[in-house]
Design a protein around this motif. Sequence first.
Motif, PDB file in Angstrom:
ATOM      1  N   ILE A 183      24.528  27.448  45.758  1.00 56.96           N
ATOM      2  CA  ILE A 183      25.942  27.087  45.616  1.00 56.96           C
ATOM      3  C   ILE A 183      26.188  25.700  46.210  1.00 56.96           C
ATOM      4  O   ILE A 183      27.007  24.941  45.696  1.00 56.96           O
ATOM      5  CB  ILE A 183      26.845  28.159  46.260  1.00 56.96           C
ATOM      6  CG1 ILE A 183      26.696  29.469  45.480  1.00 56.96           C
ATOM      7  CG2 ILE A 183      28.286  27.715  46.297  1.00 56.96           C
ATOM      8  CD1 ILE A 183      27.421  30.640  46.079  1.00 56.96           C
ATOM      9  N   VAL A 184      25.469  25.346  47.255  1.00 57.23           N
ATOM     10  CA  VAL A 184      25.620  24.025  47.880  1.00 57.23           C
ATOM     11  C   VAL A 184      25.249  22.930  46.884  1.00 57.23           C
ATOM     12  O   VAL A 184      25.964  21.921  46.756  1.00 57.23           O
ATOM     13  CB  VAL A 184      24.757  23.924  49.152  1.00 57.23           C
ATOM     14  CG1 VAL A 184      24.760  22.517  49.709  1.00 57.23           C
ATOM     15  CG2 VAL A 184      25.233  24.915  50.191  1.00 57.23           C
ATOM     16  N   ILE A 216      25.327  23.144  43.610  1.00 53.63           N
ATOM     17  CA  ILE A 216      26.319  23.139  42.530  1.00 53.63           C
ATOM     18  C   ILE A 216      27.597  22.452  42.989  1.00 53.63           C
ATOM     19  O   ILE A 216      28.184  21.649  42.252  1.00 53.63           O
ATOM     20  CB  ILE A 216      26.585  24.580  42.053  1.00 53.63           C
ATOM     21  CG1 ILE A 216      25.316  25.124  41.383  1.00 53.63           C
ATOM     22  CG2 ILE A 216      27.769  24.638  41.114  1.00 53.63           C
ATOM     23  CD1 ILE A 216      25.360  26.587  41.091  1.00 53.63           C
ATOM     24  N   ILE A 217      28.056  22.736  44.189  1.00 49.65           N
ATOM     25  CA  ILE A 217      29.265  22.086  44.712  1.00 49.65           C
ATOM     26  C   ILE A 217      29.033  20.586  44.862  1.00 49.65           C
ATOM     27  O   ILE A 217      29.888  19.767  44.494  1.00 49.65           O
ATOM     28  CB  ILE A 217      29.701  22.736  46.044  1.00 49.65           C
ATOM     29  CG1 ILE A 217      30.220  24.146  45.782  1.00 49.65           C
ATOM     30  CG2 ILE A 217      30.757  21.890  46.750  1.00 49.65           C
ATOM     31  CD1 ILE A 217      30.492  24.953  47.032  1.00 49.65           C
ATOM     32  N   GLY A 230      29.133  19.013  41.544  1.00 50.88           N
ATOM     33  CA  GLY A 230      30.520  18.988  41.070  1.00 50.88           C
ATOM     34  C   GLY A 230      31.311  17.847  41.680  1.00 50.88           C
ATOM     35  O   GLY A 230      32.093  17.178  41.009  1.00 50.88           O
ATOM     36  N   TYR A 231      31.096  17.615  42.970  1.00 47.02           N
ATOM     37  CA  TYR A 231      31.752  16.485  43.624  1.00 47.02           C
ATOM     38  C   TYR A 231      31.281  15.153  43.044  1.00 47.02           C
ATOM     39  O   TYR A 231      32.078  14.224  42.879  1.00 47.02           O
ATOM     40  CB  TYR A 231      31.526  16.510  45.138  1.00 47.02           C
ATOM     41  CG  TYR A 231      32.425  17.476  45.861  1.00 47.02           C
ATOM     42  CD1 TYR A 231      33.795  17.481  45.649  1.00 47.02           C
ATOM     43  CD2 TYR A 231      31.907  18.387  46.770  1.00 47.02           C
ATOM     44  CE1 TYR A 231      34.619  18.366  46.314  1.00 47.02           C
ATOM     45  CE2 TYR A 231      32.721  19.278  47.438  1.00 47.02           C
ATOM     46  CZ  TYR A 231      34.080  19.259  47.201  1.00 47.02           C
ATOM     47  OH  TYR A 231      34.893  20.139  47.860  1.00 47.02           O
ATOM     48  N   LYS A 280      28.214  24.684  35.052  1.00 49.29           N
ATOM     49  CA  LYS A 280      27.797  24.794  36.452  1.00 49.29           C
ATOM     50  C   LYS A 280      27.395  26.232  36.803  1.00 49.29           C
ATOM     51  O   LYS A 280      26.485  26.447  37.599  1.00 49.29           O
ATOM     52  CB  LYS A 280      28.914  24.328  37.396  1.00 49.29           C
ATOM     53  CG  LYS A 280      29.208  22.855  37.311  1.00 49.29           C
ATOM     54  CD  LYS A 280      28.008  22.040  37.694  1.00 49.29           C
ATOM     55  CE  LYS A 280      28.276  20.566  37.558  1.00 49.29           C
ATOM     56  NZ  LYS A 280      27.084  19.764  37.729  1.00 49.29           N
TER      57      LYS A 280
END
Length: 162
Positions: free
Chosen positions: A33-34, A36-37, A40-41, A75
């Motif tokens: 998840i890190v 992916i985040i 995304g940023y 994502k």
Amino acid sequence: MIWIPFALATPAFYSITNFIEKYLVGKKIRNPIVIIIFSGYLALIMAGILWISGNVQILDPVQIASLLVAGILLKLYLLPYYHALQLEDTSRTVPLFAFMHIFVLTLSAVVLGEHLNNWQLGGFLFIFGGSLLLSVEKGVNGLIRPRNALWYMIGSSFLYAI
């Protein structure tokens, strides 16, 4: 013939990124998840740069919503993919993305009402058979069993196909 280096560079870069992702998920960042985040940023920053540059066409709300849903699905497919990478080697995991083609073909027939010709059905069977061969291994008792990453890659392929 100028296109040949570009045609060869695409799968080369794709394979390099697969091994980088395996390294990140396996050795550096345990929680997918890190990653992916973070990506995304980065996408949000790039969108801001494009917005500031003034080279952005304003879209209507339906198009914006469609793009947001597609981006979220793009994502979300990474979650099961990264988990599969944690379970198996890259060379055993990435080829299972062939299931994506099966889902695209099936969804286009079911949702869009496309009719498949004999070549497409043959290709479907060829990809399905090859994917099944890639997704099994010999078990402890000599029986064939699915690889650990199979179900994650099927889920990832389905999300990507949508």
